[in-house]
Motif scaffolding. Sequence first.
Motif, PDB file in Angstrom:
ATOM      1  N   ALA A   1     -33.388 -64.386  34.574  1.00  0.00           N
ATOM      2  CA  ALA A   1     -34.344 -65.256  35.682  1.00  0.00           C
ATOM      3  C   ALA A   1     -32.804 -65.975  36.295  1.00  0.00           C
ATOM      4  O   ALA A   1     -33.218 -66.625  37.446  1.00  0.00           O
ATOM      5  N   ALA A   2     -32.463 -66.718  35.271  1.00  0.00           N
ATOM      6  CA  ALA A   2     -31.935 -68.089  36.159  1.00  0.00           C
ATOM      7  C   ALA A   2     -30.565 -67.317  37.576  1.00  0.00           C
ATOM      8  O   ALA A   2     -29.711 -67.676  37.229  1.00  0.00           O
ATOM      9  N   GLY A   3     -30.014 -66.248  36.954  1.00  0.00           N
ATOM     10  CA  GLY A   3     -29.637 -65.361  38.296  1.00  0.00           C
ATOM     11  C   GLY A   3     -28.117 -64.894  38.002  1.00  0.00           C
ATOM     12  O   GLY A   3     -26.948 -64.370  38.402  1.00  0.00           O
ATOM     13  N   TYR A   4     -27.947 -65.132  37.153  1.00  0.00           N
ATOM     14  CA  TYR A   4     -26.661 -64.506  35.706  1.00  0.00           C
ATOM     15  C   TYR A   4     -26.623 -63.415  35.391  1.00  0.00           C
ATOM     16  O   TYR A   4     -27.029 -63.076  34.694  1.00  0.00           O
ATOM     17  N   THR A   5     -25.741 -62.124  36.430  1.00  0.00           N
ATOM     18  CA  THR A   5     -25.851 -60.772  35.848  1.00  0.00           C
ATOM     19  C   THR A   5     -24.552 -60.350  35.717  1.00  0.00           C
ATOM     20  O   THR A   5     -24.385 -59.331  34.747  1.00  0.00           O
ATOM     21  N   GLU A   6     -23.421 -61.696  35.082  1.00  0.00           N
ATOM     22  CA  GLU A   6     -22.792 -61.048  34.490  1.00  0.00           C
ATOM     23  C   GLU A   6     -22.468 -62.299  33.192  1.00  0.00           C
ATOM     24  O   GLU A   6     -22.211 -63.040  33.828  1.00  0.00           O
ATOM     25  N   LEU A   7     -20.957 -61.726  33.035  1.00  0.00           N
ATOM     26  CA  LEU A   7     -20.303 -62.887  31.634  1.00  0.00           C
ATOM     27  C   LEU A   7     -19.808 -63.530  32.225  1.00  0.00           C
ATOM     28  O   LEU A   7     -19.927 -65.414  31.507  1.00  0.00           O
ATOM     29  N   LYS A   8     -18.975 -63.436  33.169  1.00  0.00           N
ATOM     30  CA  LYS A   8     -17.686 -63.480  33.516  1.00  0.00           C
ATOM     31  C   LYS A   8     -18.399 -65.478  34.536  1.00  0.00           C
ATOM     32  O   LYS A   8     -17.632 -66.582  34.210  1.00  0.00           O
ATOM     33  N   GLU A   9     -19.771 -65.484  34.886  1.00  0.00           N
ATOM     34  CA  GLU A   9     -20.456 -65.483  35.541  1.00  0.00           C
ATOM     35  C   GLU A   9     -20.806 -67.567  34.691  1.00  0.00           C
ATOM     36  O   GLU A   9     -21.475 -68.466  34.895  1.00  0.00           O
ATOM     37  N   LEU A  10     -21.041 -67.118  33.756  1.00  0.00           N
ATOM     38  CA  LEU A  10     -20.918 -68.247  32.660  1.00  0.00           C
ATOM     39  C   LEU A  10     -20.243 -69.252  32.152  1.00  0.00           C
ATOM     40  O   LEU A  10     -20.387 -70.107  31.571  1.00  0.00           O
ATOM     41  N   ALA A  11     -18.522 -68.357  32.553  1.00  0.00           N
ATOM     42  CA  ALA A  11     -17.804 -69.048  32.599  1.00  0.00           C
ATOM     43  C   ALA A  11     -17.513 -70.343  33.490  1.00  0.00           C
ATOM     44  O   ALA A  11     -16.783 -71.452  33.811  1.00  0.00           O
ATOM     45  N   THR A  12     -18.689 -70.555  34.727  1.00  0.00           N
ATOM     46  CA  THR A  12     -19.028 -71.688  35.510  1.00  0.00           C
ATOM     47  C   THR A  12     -19.970 -72.881  35.049  1.00  0.00           C
ATOM     48  O   THR A  12     -20.164 -73.921  35.733  1.00  0.00           O
ATOM     49  N   ILE A  13     -20.254 -72.592  33.707  1.00  0.00           N
ATOM     50  CA  ILE A  13     -21.059 -73.517  33.316  1.00  0.00           C
ATOM     51  C   ILE A  13     -20.936 -74.264  32.003  1.00  0.00           C
ATOM     52  O   ILE A  13     -20.442 -73.602  31.386  1.00  0.00           O
ATOM     53  N   ARG A  14     -21.820 -75.494  31.886  1.00  0.00           N
ATOM     54  CA  ARG A  14     -21.677 -75.504  30.410  1.00  0.00           C
ATOM     55  C   ARG A  14     -23.096 -75.185  29.240  1.00  0.00           C
ATOM     56  O   ARG A  14     -23.768 -74.944  30.069  1.00  0.00           O
ATOM     57  N   GLU A  15     -22.137 -75.465  28.110  1.00  0.00           N
ATOM     58  CA  GLU A  15     -23.311 -74.524  27.293  1.00  0.00           C
ATOM     59  C   GLU A  15     -24.403 -75.303  27.171  1.00  0.00           C
ATOM     60  O   GLU A  15     -25.486 -75.065  26.599  1.00  0.00           O
ATOM     61  N   LYS A  16     -24.368 -76.628  27.402  1.00  0.00           N
ATOM     62  CA  LYS A  16     -25.419 -77.591  27.033  1.00  0.00           C
ATOM     63  C   LYS A  16     -27.067 -77.040  28.046  1.00  0.00           C
ATOM     64  O   LYS A  16     -27.524 -76.999  28.494  1.00  0.00           O
ATOM     65  N   GLU A  17     -26.289 -76.604  29.669  1.00  0.00           N
ATOM     66  CA  GLU A  17     -26.755 -76.653  30.085  1.00  0.00           C
ATOM     67  C   GLU A  17     -27.621 -75.288  30.074  1.00  0.00           C
ATOM     68  O   GLU A  17     -28.262 -74.983  30.687  1.00  0.00           O
ATOM     69  N   LEU A  18     -26.995 -74.087  29.755  1.00  0.00           N
ATOM     70  CA  LEU A  18     -27.081 -72.400  29.278  1.00  0.00           C
ATOM     71  C   LEU A  18     -28.347 -73.329  28.201  1.00  0.00           C
ATOM     72  O   LEU A  18     -29.516 -72.599  28.277  1.00  0.00           O
ATOM     73  N   LEU A  19     -28.450 -73.846  27.051  1.00  0.00           N
ATOM     74  CA  LEU A  19     -28.968 -74.046  25.702  1.00  0.00           C
ATOM     75  C   LEU A  19     -30.017 -75.003  27.180  1.00  0.00           C
ATOM     76  O   LEU A  19     -31.405 -74.838  25.703  1.00  0.00           O
ATOM     77  N   LYS A  20     -30.204 -75.140  27.869  1.00  0.00           N
ATOM     78  CA  LYS A  20     -31.344 -75.953  28.688  1.00  0.00           C
ATOM     79  C   LYS A  20     -32.483 -74.315  29.026  1.00  0.00           C
ATOM     80  O   LYS A  20     -33.541 -74.767  29.596  1.00  0.00           O
ATOM     81  N   LEU A  21     -31.878 -73.089  29.300  1.00  0.00           N
ATOM     82  CA  LEU A  21     -32.939 -72.336  29.587  1.00  0.00           C
ATOM     83  C   LEU A  21     -33.891 -71.461  28.911  1.00  0.00           C
ATOM     84  O   LEU A  21     -33.103 -71.694  27.121  1.00  0.00           O
ATOM     85  N   HIS A  22     -35.147 -71.910  28.937  1.00  0.00           N
ATOM     86  CA  HIS A  22     -35.740 -70.909  27.593  1.00  0.00           C
ATOM     87  C   HIS A  22     -35.768 -69.782  27.101  1.00  0.00           C
ATOM     88  O   HIS A  22     -35.090 -69.252  28.287  1.00  0.00           O
ATOM     89  N   GLY A  23     -35.168 -69.660  25.897  1.00  0.00           N
ATOM     90  CA  GLY A  23     -35.010 -68.239  25.934  1.00  0.00           C
ATOM     91  C   GLY A  23     -33.578 -68.488  24.720  1.00  0.00           C
ATOM     92  O   GLY A  23     -32.978 -67.782  24.596  1.00  0.00           O
ATOM     93  N   VAL A  24     -33.365 -69.088  25.243  1.00  0.00           N
ATOM     94  CA  VAL A  24     -31.413 -69.614  24.969  1.00  0.00           C
ATOM     95  C   VAL A  24     -30.993 -70.090  23.856  1.00  0.00           C
ATOM     96  O   VAL A  24     -31.834 -71.072  23.955  1.00  0.00           O
ATOM     97  N   GLY A  25     -30.668 -70.168  22.287  1.00  0.00           N
ATOM     98  CA  GLY A  25     -30.868 -71.137  21.771  1.00  0.00           C
ATOM     99  C   GLY A  25     -29.172 -70.890  20.988  1.00  0.00           C
ATOM    100  O   GLY A  25     -27.892 -70.180  21.240  1.00  0.00           O
ATOM    101  N   PRO A  26     -28.983 -71.968  20.420  1.00  0.00           N
ATOM    102  CA  PRO A  26     -27.912 -71.206  19.614  1.00  0.00           C
ATOM    103  C   PRO A  26     -27.553 -69.966  19.247  1.00  0.00           C
ATOM    104  O   PRO A  26     -25.885 -69.958  19.456  1.00  0.00           O
ATOM    105  N   LYS A  27     -28.072 -69.351  18.904  1.00  0.00           N
ATOM    106  CA  LYS A  27     -26.975 -68.625  18.149  1.00  0.00           C
ATOM    107  C   LYS A  27     -26.396 -67.838  19.299  1.00  0.00           C
ATOM    108  O   LYS A  27     -25.890 -67.006  19.891  1.00  0.00           O
ATOM    109  N   ALA A  28     -27.828 -67.114  20.667  1.00  0.00           N
ATOM    110  CA  ALA A  28     -26.725 -66.395  21.520  1.00  0.00           C
ATOM    111  C   ALA A  28     -25.714 -67.677  22.595  1.00  0.00           C
ATOM    112  O   ALA A  28     -24.944 -66.646  22.960  1.00  0.00           O
TER     113      ALA A  28
END
Length: 70
Positions: free
Chosen positions: A26-53
């Motif tokens: 839903a946030a537009g991330y379709t590949e793992l490598k795209e996550l290297a462009t954001i901070r963990e803190k930003e990722l945790l703000k997404l509803h459904g993404v927690g510390p385990k993920a």
Amino acid sequence: MKQEGKILETGFPRGIGKPATRALDAAGYTELKELATIREKELLKLHGVGPKAVGLLRLALEEKGLSFKS
């Protein structure tokens, strides 16, 4: 998405769960490598993404020689 072993076609680990996978999509991330462009803190703000993920995603990134943005 075809599932092979522990990694999906996108490179996201299966263990992150469906809510996290849907949140990433839903946030537009379709590949793992795209996550290297954001901070963990930003990722945790997404509803459904927690510390385990985030932990599993961090390990998957490290296996590819990548990391979250500092």
